[in-house]
Write a protein that holds these residues in place. Structure first.
Motif, PDB file in Angstrom:
ATOM      1  N   SER A 223     133.099  19.368   7.562  1.00  0.00           N
ATOM      2  CA  SER A 223     133.449  17.973   7.844  1.00  0.00           C
ATOM      3  C   SER A 223     132.281  17.185   8.435  1.00  0.00           C
ATOM      4  CB  SER A 223     134.631  17.921   8.816  1.00  0.00           C
ATOM      5  OG  SER A 223     134.315  18.608  10.020  1.00  0.00           O
ATOM      6  N   GLU A 224     131.119  17.827   8.621  1.00  0.00           N
ATOM      7  CA  GLU A 224     129.962  17.173   9.215  1.00  0.00           C
ATOM      8  C   GLU A 224     128.758  17.258   8.280  1.00  0.00           C
ATOM      9  OE1 GLU A 224     130.113  15.606  12.081  1.00  0.00           O
ATOM     10  OE2 GLU A 224     132.150  16.260  12.622  1.00  0.00           O
ATOM     11  N   LYS A 225     127.840  16.278   8.444  1.00  0.00           N
ATOM     12  CA  LYS A 225     126.578  16.345   7.709  1.00  0.00           C
ATOM     13  C   LYS A 225     125.740  17.514   8.225  1.00  0.00           C
ATOM     14  CE  LYS A 225     126.046  11.429   6.603  1.00  0.00           C
ATOM     15  NZ  LYS A 225     125.154  10.230   6.739  1.00  0.00           N
ATOM     16  N   ILE A 226     124.914  18.087   7.347  1.00  0.00           N
ATOM     17  CA  ILE A 226     124.058  19.188   7.763  1.00  0.00           C
ATOM     18  C   ILE A 226     122.743  19.109   7.003  1.00  0.00           C
ATOM     19  CG2 ILE A 226     125.055  20.772   6.064  1.00  0.00           C
ATOM     20  CD1 ILE A 226     124.596  23.018   8.148  1.00  0.00           C
ATOM     21  N   ASN A 227     121.644  19.414   7.692  1.00  0.00           N
ATOM     22  CA  ASN A 227     120.323  19.438   7.058  1.00  0.00           C
ATOM     23  C   ASN A 227     120.022  20.853   6.571  1.00  0.00           C
ATOM     24  OD1 ASN A 227     119.803  16.708   7.628  1.00  0.00           O
ATOM     25  ND2 ASN A 227     119.032  17.211   9.662  1.00  0.00           N
ATOM     26  N   ILE A 228     119.591  20.948   5.310  1.00  0.00           N
ATOM     27  CA  ILE A 228     119.275  22.232   4.697  1.00  0.00           C
ATOM     28  C   ILE A 228     117.850  22.176   4.165  1.00  0.00           C
ATOM     29  CG2 ILE A 228     119.867  23.877   2.878  1.00  0.00           C
ATOM     30  CD1 ILE A 228     122.011  23.657   4.982  1.00  0.00           C
TER      31      ILE A 228
ATOM     32  N   ALA B 242     103.426  20.898 -16.807  1.00  0.00           N
ATOM     33  CA  ALA B 242     104.639  21.725 -16.795  1.00  0.00           C
ATOM     34  C   ALA B 242     104.764  22.460 -15.470  1.00  0.00           C
ATOM     35  CB  ALA B 242     104.616  22.706 -17.959  1.00  0.00           C
ATOM     36  N   SER B 243     103.635  22.986 -14.959  1.00  0.00           N
ATOM     37  CA  SER B 243     103.657  23.692 -13.677  1.00  0.00           C
ATOM     38  C   SER B 243     104.031  22.756 -12.539  1.00  0.00           C
ATOM     39  CB  SER B 243     102.290  24.326 -13.400  1.00  0.00           C
ATOM     40  OG  SER B 243     101.998  25.335 -14.346  1.00  0.00           O
ATOM     41  N   LEU B 244     103.486  21.528 -12.573  1.00  0.00           N
ATOM     42  CA  LEU B 244     103.805  20.560 -11.527  1.00  0.00           C
ATOM     43  C   LEU B 244     105.279  20.173 -11.569  1.00  0.00           C
ATOM     44  CD1 LEU B 244     100.647  18.260 -11.681  1.00  0.00           C
ATOM     45  CD2 LEU B 244     101.207  19.977  -9.950  1.00  0.00           C
ATOM     46  N   LYS B 245     105.813  20.062 -12.767  1.00  0.00           N
ATOM     47  CA  LYS B 245     107.231  19.732 -12.905  1.00  0.00           C
ATOM     48  C   LYS B 245     108.098  20.840 -12.329  1.00  0.00           C
ATOM     49  CE  LYS B 245     110.760  18.530 -16.342  1.00  0.00           C
ATOM     50  NZ  LYS B 245     111.028  18.296 -17.785  1.00  0.00           N
ATOM     51  N   LYS B 246     107.725  22.083 -12.607  1.00  0.00           N
ATOM     52  CA  LYS B 246     108.494  23.211 -12.086  1.00  0.00           C
ATOM     53  C   LYS B 246     108.338  23.333 -10.583  1.00  0.00           C
ATOM     54  CE  LYS B 246     107.616  25.326 -16.497  1.00  0.00           C
ATOM     55  NZ  LYS B 246     106.681  26.195 -17.222  1.00  0.00           N
ATOM     56  N   THR B 247     107.146  22.977 -10.085  1.00  0.00           N
ATOM     57  CA  THR B 247     106.924  23.011  -8.643  1.00  0.00           C
ATOM     58  C   THR B 247     107.879  22.069  -7.924  1.00  0.00           C
ATOM     59  OG1 THR B 247     104.603  23.622  -8.895  1.00  0.00           O
ATOM     60  CG2 THR B 247     105.208  22.543  -6.854  1.00  0.00           C
ATOM     61  N   ASN B 248     108.220  20.966  -8.570  1.00  0.00           N
ATOM     62  CA  ASN B 248     109.161  20.015  -7.967  1.00  0.00           C
ATOM     63  C   ASN B 248     110.544  20.616  -7.767  1.00  0.00           C
ATOM     64  OD1 ASN B 248     107.246  17.985  -7.850  1.00  0.00           O
ATOM     65  ND2 ASN B 248     107.763  17.171  -9.869  1.00  0.00           N
ATOM     66  N   ALA B 249     110.807  21.765  -8.424  1.00  0.00           N
ATOM     67  CA  ALA B 249     112.113  22.405  -8.290  1.00  0.00           C
ATOM     68  C   ALA B 249     112.240  23.233  -7.015  1.00  0.00           C
ATOM     69  CB  ALA B 249     112.386  23.293  -9.500  1.00  0.00           C
ATOM     70  N   ILE B 250     111.154  23.358  -6.240  1.00  0.00           N
ATOM     71  CA  ILE B 250     111.228  24.087  -4.972  1.00  0.00           C
ATOM     72  C   ILE B 250     112.257  23.422  -4.059  1.00  0.00           C
ATOM     73  CG2 ILE B 250     109.928  24.661  -2.877  1.00  0.00           C
ATOM     74  CD1 ILE B 250     109.174  26.375  -5.214  1.00  0.00           C
ATOM     75  N   LEU B 251     113.031  24.245  -3.351  1.00  0.00           N
ATOM     76  CA  LEU B 251     114.035  23.711  -2.425  1.00  0.00           C
ATOM     77  C   LEU B 251     113.359  22.840  -1.374  1.00  0.00           C
ATOM     78  CD1 LEU B 251     117.096  23.873  -1.606  1.00  0.00           C
ATOM     79  CD2 LEU B 251     116.381  25.642   0.028  1.00  0.00           C
ATOM     80  N   LYS B 252     113.905  21.642  -1.152  1.00  0.00           N
ATOM     81  CA  LYS B 252     113.347  20.701  -0.187  1.00  0.00           C
ATOM     82  C   LYS B 252     114.384  20.373   0.882  1.00  0.00           C
ATOM     83  CE  LYS B 252     110.585  18.540  -3.847  1.00  0.00           C
ATOM     84  NZ  LYS B 252     111.101  19.424  -4.915  1.00  0.00           N
ATOM     85  N   LEU B 253     113.894  19.909   2.026  1.00  0.00           N
ATOM     86  CA  LEU B 253     114.778  19.511   3.110  1.00  0.00           C
ATOM     87  C   LEU B 253     115.713  18.401   2.633  1.00  0.00           C
ATOM     88  CD1 LEU B 253     115.540  19.765   6.112  1.00  0.00           C
ATOM     89  CD2 LEU B 253     113.792  18.032   6.599  1.00  0.00           C
ATOM     90  N   THR B 254     117.024  18.642   2.769  1.00  0.00           N
ATOM     91  CA  THR B 254     118.031  17.721   2.254  1.00  0.00           C
ATOM     92  C   THR B 254     119.187  17.620   3.241  1.00  0.00           C
ATOM     93  OG1 THR B 254     117.494  18.368  -0.023  1.00  0.00           O
ATOM     94  CG2 THR B 254     119.599  17.252   0.320  1.00  0.00           C
ATOM     95  N   THR B 255     119.682  16.410   3.438  1.00  0.00           N
ATOM     96  CA  THR B 255     120.885  16.198   4.249  1.00  0.00           C
ATOM     97  C   THR B 255     122.097  16.222   3.330  1.00  0.00           C
ATOM     98  OG1 THR B 255     119.700  14.868   5.888  1.00  0.00           O
ATOM     99  CG2 THR B 255     122.094  14.640   5.818  1.00  0.00           C
ATOM    100  N   LEU B 256     123.012  17.158   3.594  1.00  0.00           N
ATOM    101  CA  LEU B 256     124.227  17.281   2.789  1.00  0.00           C
ATOM    102  C   LEU B 256     125.409  16.697   3.551  1.00  0.00           C
ATOM    103  CD1 LEU B 256     123.986  20.919   1.332  1.00  0.00           C
ATOM    104  CD2 LEU B 256     123.399  18.759   0.207  1.00  0.00           C
ATOM    105  N   SER B 257     126.024  15.687   2.981  1.00  0.00           N
ATOM    106  CA  SER B 257     127.280  15.176   3.521  1.00  0.00           C
ATOM    107  C   SER B 257     128.407  16.095   3.067  1.00  0.00           C
ATOM    108  CB  SER B 257     127.521  13.745   3.029  1.00  0.00           C
ATOM    109  OG  SER B 257     126.522  12.873   3.517  1.00  0.00           O
TER     110      SER B 257
END
Length: 246
Positions: free
Chosen positions: A78-83, A187-202
């Motif tokens: 029920s709360e936001k969380i940073n991942i 292509a490598s740079l595009k795939k690098t963008n798929a790395i998990l990044k800090l995200t706030t999940l509601s």
């Protein structure tokens, strides 16, 4: 919703170096975890109080020098969380900690690899063009006779058209190879963008990304790793990295 659709199918291919003996990675579910399948791929799900985590071994990859897992996190609380990546820790055989590679490191690798490849291509083309100039020269030898005796002669001729034709071919091949190098880098740079990044999940939201680290030399045919997640009481994924049977 499909796990792969959540993650985005377009970035699943992650370029890794190949070795003489190919290897694979497989998840080893813990007793309290569940298994689902998405397009033939095994997904291990860890369900907690406020978060549900799922892990997938990326399909169609080599894992000789580097290992990556796709993780998906859903906020059912029920709360936001940073991942972010800092919430995950990788250990080898339960004790040795292994650092995760970040987006900046992988981006610099892609840029550096492309720069060296471009340099090598330019050097090779320069040498080939110099050889083309040299090969355009030819030596001729002969003997002439007259009433007073025999005489030999020699001469050097240069064929500029042949030299230019070869140089044009070399330069075109260089342009083709440079285009391939640039395509691989992008292509490598595009795939690098798929790395998990800090995200706030509601509440109700989901994020997914890759966790990547360098593999250790395989001992006794397989190595075992654990990725631990520190929040929501803790989640854990265990997997093994093993040599493929010949």
């Amino acid at each position: 919703m499909s796990f792969l659709k959540i993650f985005s199918v377009g970035v699943l291919g992650f370029s890794l170096a190949a070795c003489a003996v190919p290897t694979s990675v497989s998840l080893v579910p813990l007793q309290q975890q569940t298994i689902e399948y998405d397009q033939g791929n095994t997904i291990v799900i860890s369900d907690g109080l406020d978060l549900t985590l799922a892990a997938l071994v990326p399909p169609n990859e080599n894992f000789n020098d580097r290992i990556s897992l796709i993780v998906s996190i859903t906020n059912k609380g029920s709360e936001k969380i940073n991942i972010g990546p800092a919430d995950f820790e990788v250990k080898f055989s339960g004790s040795k900690r292994i650092a995760l590679l970040n987006e900046g490191q992988l981006r610099r690798e892609a840029e550096k690899a492309a720069a060296w490849a471009n340099f090598a291509q330019g050097l090779a083309t320069g040498l080939s063009n110099a050889a083309a100039q040299q090969n355009a020269y030819s030596q001729s030898y002969g003997t002439v006779s007259s009433s007073s005796g025999y005489a030999t002669y020699s001469g050097t001729t240069y064929n500029p058209a042949a030299a230019q034709a070869q140089i044009n071919y070399n330069n075109q091949q260089m342009q083709n190879n440079l285009a391939k190098i640039e395509a691989r880098k992008q292509a490598s740079l595009k795939k690098t963008n798929a790395i998990l990044k800090l995200t706030t999940l509601s509440p109700g939201e989901n994020t997914a990304g890759r966790l990547v680290f360098d593999a250790l030399p395989i001992e006794n045919n397989s190595n075992r790793y654990t990725i631990s997640f520190s929040k929501d009481g803790g989640h854990k994924f265990t997997f093994k990295h093993f040599k493929n049977s010949k």
